[in-house]
Design a protein around this motif. Structure first.
Motif, PDB file in Angstrom:
ATOM      1  N   GLU A   1       1.444   8.294   2.060  1.00 31.26           N
ATOM      2  CA  GLU A   1       0.335   9.180   2.369  1.00 31.26           C
ATOM      3  C   GLU A   1       0.590   9.864   3.706  1.00 31.26           C
ATOM      4  O   GLU A   1       0.401  11.073   3.849  1.00 31.26           O
ATOM      5  CB  GLU A   1      -0.927   8.332   2.438  1.00 31.26           C
ATOM      6  CG  GLU A   1      -2.190   9.086   2.121  1.00 31.26           C
ATOM      7  CD  GLU A   1      -3.367   8.151   2.275  1.00 31.26           C
ATOM      8  OE1 GLU A   1      -3.450   7.214   1.466  1.00 31.26           O
ATOM      9  OE2 GLU A   1      -4.168   8.353   3.194  1.00 31.26           O
TER      10      GLU A   1
ATOM     11  N   LYS B   1       0.277   3.707   2.048  1.00 33.32           N
ATOM     12  CA  LYS B   1      -0.183   4.471   3.197  1.00 33.32           C
ATOM     13  C   LYS B   1       0.954   5.208   3.915  1.00 33.32           C
ATOM     14  O   LYS B   1       0.743   6.273   4.471  1.00 33.32           O
ATOM     15  CB  LYS B   1      -0.950   3.587   4.168  1.00 33.32           C
ATOM     16  CG  LYS B   1      -0.133   2.534   4.877  1.00 33.32           C
ATOM     17  CD  LYS B   1      -1.055   1.767   5.805  1.00 33.32           C
ATOM     18  CE  LYS B   1      -0.335   1.378   7.068  1.00 33.32           C
ATOM     19  NZ  LYS B   1      -1.156   0.601   7.974  1.00 33.32           N
TER      20      LYS B   1
ATOM     21  N   SER C   1       0.848  -1.189   0.000  1.00 29.60           N
ATOM     22  CA  SER C   1       0.000   0.000   0.000  1.00 29.60           C
ATOM     23  C   SER C   1       0.878   1.232   0.000  1.00 29.60           C
ATOM     24  O   SER C   1       2.081   1.167   0.243  1.00 29.60           O
ATOM     25  CB  SER C   1      -0.920   0.014   1.214  1.00 29.60           C
ATOM     26  OG  SER C   1      -0.281   0.675   2.281  1.00 29.60           O
TER      27      SER C   1
END
Lengths: 284, 554
Positions: free
Chosen positions: A68, A65, A63
Motif C-alpha cells: 500500500e 501495508k 499485511s
C-alpha cells in the motif's frame, strides 16, 4: 552421475548422495535470499525480519501495508513513473540502432569488423562506475547532465551491446538466399527487410530488447551520476532507501521486481526456443 | 588462361572488365554495410566513447592554474632562488592575477585544487581573497583625491571604450531609459565592451584590467559599466601605465586628455605599495617558499600529479616522493580490491564447479528445470539481491535470528556479518555466481562422459579419472568464468557501497566519493583510468582465451 549403478560400493553411494546434498545447498544459497524477501514483504511490522506471529502463520502477522505504501507514497510513485518513462525510450533507441548495426555487421564484407565490434561491445566491458564517471564529466560539459535525455542516452548506450550480441547470434543462422529470393521476386530492400528478414530475426530482436530494457530498468550507478533528483528511478529510490534504512517498502518493491524478472525470464526462454525452432534447430 | 591472353581481360555483361565490375560490387557492399553500422557507431562514439575520452583527458588536465593565474605562471619561470619567496616583480603580477580571480570568485576553486597538493593553500587563498582589495586601495584613493572625476564611472567609459561601442552603448542606455519611463520590461543585454585601439596602445595594462572588469560586471548587472567605478586593481594598472608612459595623455582628446595629463603629472609623487610586503603582511604564509613552489610545480597545463596521487606518490618541488605512511590509502585500496575480487572469484569457482558439473551431467529436462534456479538470480535486479543480503546478514536479521533460535550463539553476541569484508564477499559471490556457472556449464556440456568411463575402465580411481581426464578439459570454462567474474567484481560499486561498510569497499567507491563528495575530479579520473586499463588488459586476456565473440547471454 546421472544414476547410481547397482554395483556401486558404499563409499560411492555416500559420495553420490553427499555430492547431491552439496549441490542442493549451493542451489539453496542461490535462491534462498530471493525467496526469503517475499514473505518478509508481507510483514505487518516495520521490521526486516520474521516476527513470532509470522512464524506461527498467524494472519495477524501479515499485511499488505508495505505494498500500500509503495502504491500511495509519492516518492515511490514518482520513481516508478521515471523508470517507466526512461527504460522504454532507451530500449527503443538501442534496439533500432542496434538491429541495423547488427545486420550491417553480419554482411560478408565489412571493413574493420573487429574494431567496430569492440567499440560497440565496450559499454558492457567497461565497469559501470567508469562509464558513470566519464558520462558525468562529459555530459556536464555539453549540458546533458541532470536531464531526462542525458539519462536516456546513457542507458541506451549501455543496452546496445546486448542487442548487438543477441541479434548477431540470431543472424548467424540466417539464410542469405531468402533476401536474394525476395529481391528476385521484385521486393525493394525496405520491403525485404520488413517482410522477410525482420520476422525471422524478431525473436532475437525482442530478447535483445528485453535485455536492454532490464539493463535500463535495473541500472543505478549511471543514473546516480548522470541524473538529478528529477530523474530518480526505482533502483535509485531503492538504493537511497537501503542506505538510510527507511522502511520495508523496499521489500515490497523487490518482490514486485522479482515477479517482473520471472515474467521476463519466461519470455526470453520462450523466444529462444521459438527462434531455434524457426531456424530448424532442436529446442534445447 | 590462354583465352585471356588472346582476347584481353574477361568482360562482364555491361562490357567492363570483370575484375573491375566485381571490385565495384564489393565496394558497394562494403559501403552498404558501413551505412547500416554508421548510425550506431556515431551514437556510441558520442554517448559513450567521448565520455571515456573525456575522463582520460581530465586525469592529466590541469589548466586551472594557468587559466586563473596566467601572468604569474609566466613570471614564475624567473624565480630562481627557491629557498625564499619570490621577489617583488612576481608578487606584482600575482597581485593582478589574484585581484581579478578574486573578483571572478575563481580564487577559491584554484585554492581547492592546490589544496590537494599542499594542505592549507585553500584557506590561504580564501583569506587572501578578502584582503586583496585593500592592497590596491592605496592607488585608488590617491587618484580620487587628485580629482573627484576618477570616482565616476563615466570618464572611464569615455577613456577606455572604442568609438563604435560607445555609440552602441549610448543607444542602449537611451532605449533602456525610455523603457523604464514607459514602465516596460527591458530585456536586451548591453553591447559587450570593446576597448579602443588608442587606449590599448597608450595604457596597455589598464585596458587589459578594465576589459577583465567589464567581462565580469557586464553580465552580472546589466547597467554596471555606466554605474560602477572600476575595481581598485584597475587604478593600480593605470598608475603603472602612467609611470611607464607619462606622455599617454597626448594620445587622447577632450576631457580624457586633461584628466590623464593631470594624473600623469601627479603620479611620480604618489605613495607606492610594495606588493610583496603587502601580501606577507596580510597573510604571513605568502613568505613560505613552498606555497610558491607548489604553484610553480602545478603551473603546466598537463600534470601527472593525479596519477602519482593514485599510487600514493606526490609531486613535490624536489621531485616525486612517496607520501607519508599515514596518507597512503590508494595502494591499500587497490590491493584490497584485488584481494577481494580474487576471493570472490575463488568462492564462485568453488561453488559453481559442482553445480555446473551436476547440470552438465543430468538429463536435459532436469537440467533445464534446475537451470531456472541459476537464471532467476541472474535476472533479478541487483538491488533486490543486495537488499536481500542486507535483510539476511544484519544483526537483527534472519541468519542471526536463526542462529540465536537454534542456540549456537547467545542473543547478546550476535554476529557482525554486514558492513565489513565478509558481507561484501558473501553478497557478491551470490550475485556473480551465475557468471561462473554459465560458462562452466557450456564447456562441460561438450565433454563426452565416455572419457570418464574409459578412464575408469582402464583402472583409474574416481579421483584420478576426474583430476587427469575431466578437469583438464574443463579448464577453458574455468578460465572464462574466472576472468569474467573477476572483471565484473573489480569494478563493482553498488553492493560494496551498501554492505561493505568502511573495510569492505572497493576502489570504485573511492572514485564515486571523489566525484560527488570531495569534488577532486582529476583524481577520480586518474583512479578510473587505472581501473579501466586493468579491465581492458584482462579483457584482452579473456579475448585470447575465450574469444569475445563467444560471449553468450541466457
Amino acid at each position: 552421475m546421472s544414476s547410481l549403478p547397482p554395483y556401486a560400493t558404499t563409499g560411492q553411494r555416500v559420495w553420490y548422495y553427499s555430492f547431491r546434498v552439496i549441490c542442493g545447498v549451493i542451489f539453496f544459497f542461490l535462491i534462498a535470499p530471493i525467496v526469503v524477501i517475499i514473505p518478509l514483504s508481507f510483514n505487518a511490522e516495520d521490521f526486516f525480519t520474521f516476527t513470532p506471529e509470522m512464524l506461527a502463520l498467524d494472519p495477524e502477522g501479515y499485511s499488505l501495508k508495505h505494498y500500500e505504501d509503495f502504491f500511495t507514497n509519492p516518492d515511490w510513485q514518482q520513481a516508478l513513473r521515471n523508470s517507466v518513462a526512461i527504460a522504454p525510450v532507451a530500449t527503443l533507441l538501442s534496439v533500432s540502432f542496434g538491429t541495423l548495426a547488427a545486420i550491417g555487421l553480419s554482411q560478408k564484407h565489412v571493413p574493420f569488423r573487429r574494431p567496430i565490434m569492440a567499440i560497440m561491445i565496450s559499454p558492457m566491458i567497461v565497469p559501470l562506475i567508469i562509464s558513470a564517471a566519464g558520462m558525468y564529466f562529459f555530459y556536464s560539459r555539453i549540458g546533458l547532465q541532470g536531464t531526462y535525455w542525458g539519462v536516456v542516452l546513457s542507458h541506451a548506450a549501455l543496452g546496445i551491446p546486448f542487442v548487438i550480441i543477441t541479434v548477431t547470434a540470431t543472424l548467424v543462422g540466417f539464410d542469405e538466399s531468402l533476401t536474394r529470393a525476395s529481391a528476385n521476386l521484385g521486393a525493394n530492400p525496405v520491403r525485404t527487410f520488413f517482410k522477410v528478414q525482420m520476422p525471422l530475426i524478431l525473436p532475437g530482436v525482442i530478447s535483445g530488447g528485453l535485455f536492454a530494457f532490464i539493463t535500463s530498468f535495473d541500472e543505478v550507478v549511471v543514473v546516480l551520476f548522470v541524473g538529478s533528483a528529477g530523474q530518480k528511478t526505482l533502483p535509485w529510490q531503492m538504493f537511497t532507501g537501503l542506505r538510510e534504512q527507511i522502511s520495508p517498502t523496499i521489500l515490497a518493491v523487490a518482490t514486485i521486481l522479482v515477479a517482473i524478472s520471472i515474467a521476463l525470464l519466461t519470455t526470453v526462454e520462450i523466444l529462444r526456443r521459438r527462434s531455434e525452432k524457426i531456424r530448424g534447430m532442436s529446442p534445447g | 588462361m590462354s583465352d585471356t591472353t588472346e582476347s584481353g581481360p574477361v568482360l562482364a555483361a555491361d562490357g567492363r572488365p570483370l575484375k573491375q565490375s566485381l571490385n565495384r560490387a564489393l565496394r558497394r557492399e562494403k559501403l552498404r554495410a558501413l551505412a547500416l553500422i554508421a548510425p550506431l557507431l556515431i551514437f556510441i562514439l558520442v554517448t559513450f566513447i567521448a565520455p571515456i575520452a573525456d575522463m582520460l583527458f581530465r586525469s592529466i588536465e590541469n589548466q586551472i592554474v594557468s587559466d586563473t593565474l596566467p601572468r604569474t605562471v609566466q613570471t614564475l619561470d624567473d624565480w630562481e632562488d627557491e629557498s625564499e619567496a619570490p621577489g617583488e616583480a612576481i608578487f606584482e603580477t600575482f597581485y593582478f592575477d589574484f585581484a581579478i580571480a578574486a573578483q571572478r570568485k575563481e580564487h577559491t576553486r584554484l585554492g581547492t585544487r592546490l589544496n590537494y597538493e599542499m594542505t592549507g593553500i585553500s584557506s590561504l587563498f580564501r583569506r587572501t581573497g578578502r584582503d586583496v582589495e585593500d592592497i590596491g586601495e592605496v592607488y585608488l584613493d590617491q587618484f580620487e583625491d587628485l580629482n573627484e572625476l576618477w570616482e565616476e564611472p563615466q570618464p572611464w567609459v569615455a577613456m577606455m571604450g572604442a568609438d563604435g561601442w560607445k555609440a552602441d552603448y549610448a543607444d542602449w542606455i537611451a532605449a533602456r531609459d525610455a523603457a523604464d519611463e514607459a514602465g516596460e520590461d527591458f530585456g536586451r543585454d548591453p553591447p559587450a565592451f570593446v576597448a579602443s585601439a588608442t587606449a590599448r596602445e597608450a595604457l596597455p595594462r589598464t585596458t587589459e584590467l578594465y576589459t577583465a572588469f567589464a567581462e565580469v560586471v557586464q553580465p552580472a548587472r546589466r547597467d554596471s559599466l555606466a554605474d560602477d567605478e572600476p575595481w581598485p586593481v584597475v587604478y593600480t594598472g593605470l598608475y603603472q601605465d602612467l609611470m611607464a608612459n607619462p606622455d599617454a595623455a597626448s594620445a587622447f582628446g577632450g576631457d580624457t586628455a586633461t584628466l590623464l595629463a593631470e594624473a600623469a603629472a601627479a603620479v611620480p609623487e604618489f605613495e607606492t605599495v610594495n606588493f610583496r610586503e603587502a601580501f606577507i603582511e596580510a597573510e604571513s604564509d605568502w613568505a613560505d617558499p613552498e606555497v610558491w613552489a607548489t604553484i610553480k610545480v602545478f603551473a603546466p597545463e598537463f600534470t601527472t600529479g593525479y596519477f602519482l596521487a593514485s599510487v600514493d606518490l606526490e609531486k613535490t618541488p624536489d621531485g616525486v616522493e612517496v607520501k607519508p605512511e599515514n596518507e597512503q590509502i590508494y595502494k591499500l585500496l587497490f590491493g584490497r580490491t584485488m584481494f577481494m575480487s580474487l576471493t570472490i572469484t575463488f568462492s564462485c569457482l568453488l561453488l559453481g564447479y559442482p553445480v555446473a558439473w551436476l547440470l552438465a551431467n543430468l538429463p536435459m529436462r532436469t537440467a533445464n528445470v534446475l537451470m531456472i534456479l541459476v537464471l532467476l538470480p541472474f535476472w533479478t535486479s541487483l538491488l533486490v539481491r543486495t537488499s536481500a543480503w542486507k535483510v539476511l546478514l544484519q544483526q537483527q536479521g534472519v541468519i542471526n535470528d536463526i542462529l540465536v533460535w537454534i542456540g549456537i550463539i547467545g542473543d547478546g553476541n550476535r554476529l557482525i556479518m554486514i558492513n565489513n569484508q565478509f558481507g561484501t564477499i558473501v553478497a557478491m559471490t551470490h550475485i556473480l555466481l551465475p557468471f561462473m556457472i554459465l560458462p562452466l556449464y557450456s564447456v562441460m556440456r561438450t565433454i563426452p562422459p565416455s572419457y570418464l568411463r574409459a578412464a575408469k575402465s582402464l583402472g583409474a580411481t574416481n579421483w584420478t579419472a576426474f583430476w587427469r581426464v575431466y578437469f583438464p578439459q574443463s579448464v577453458p570454462g574455468i578460465g572464462a568464468g574466472a576472468i569474467l567474474v573477476f572483471i565484473v567484481s573489480i569494478g563493482y560499486y553498488i553492493t560494496p557501497e551498501l554492505v561493505g561498510g568502511t573495510t569492505g569497499v572497493f576502489i570504485s567507491n573511492r572514485i564515486a566519493y571523489h566525484i560527488s563528495s570531495s569534488l577532486n575530479w582529476g583524481l577520480a579520473a586518474a583512479l578510473g583510468s587505472i581501473l579501466l586499463i586493468v579491465v581492458l588488459v584482462l579483457y584482452w586476456v579473456y579475448d585470447k582465451i575465450v574469444g569475445i565473440d563467444n560471449v553468450k547471454l541466457g
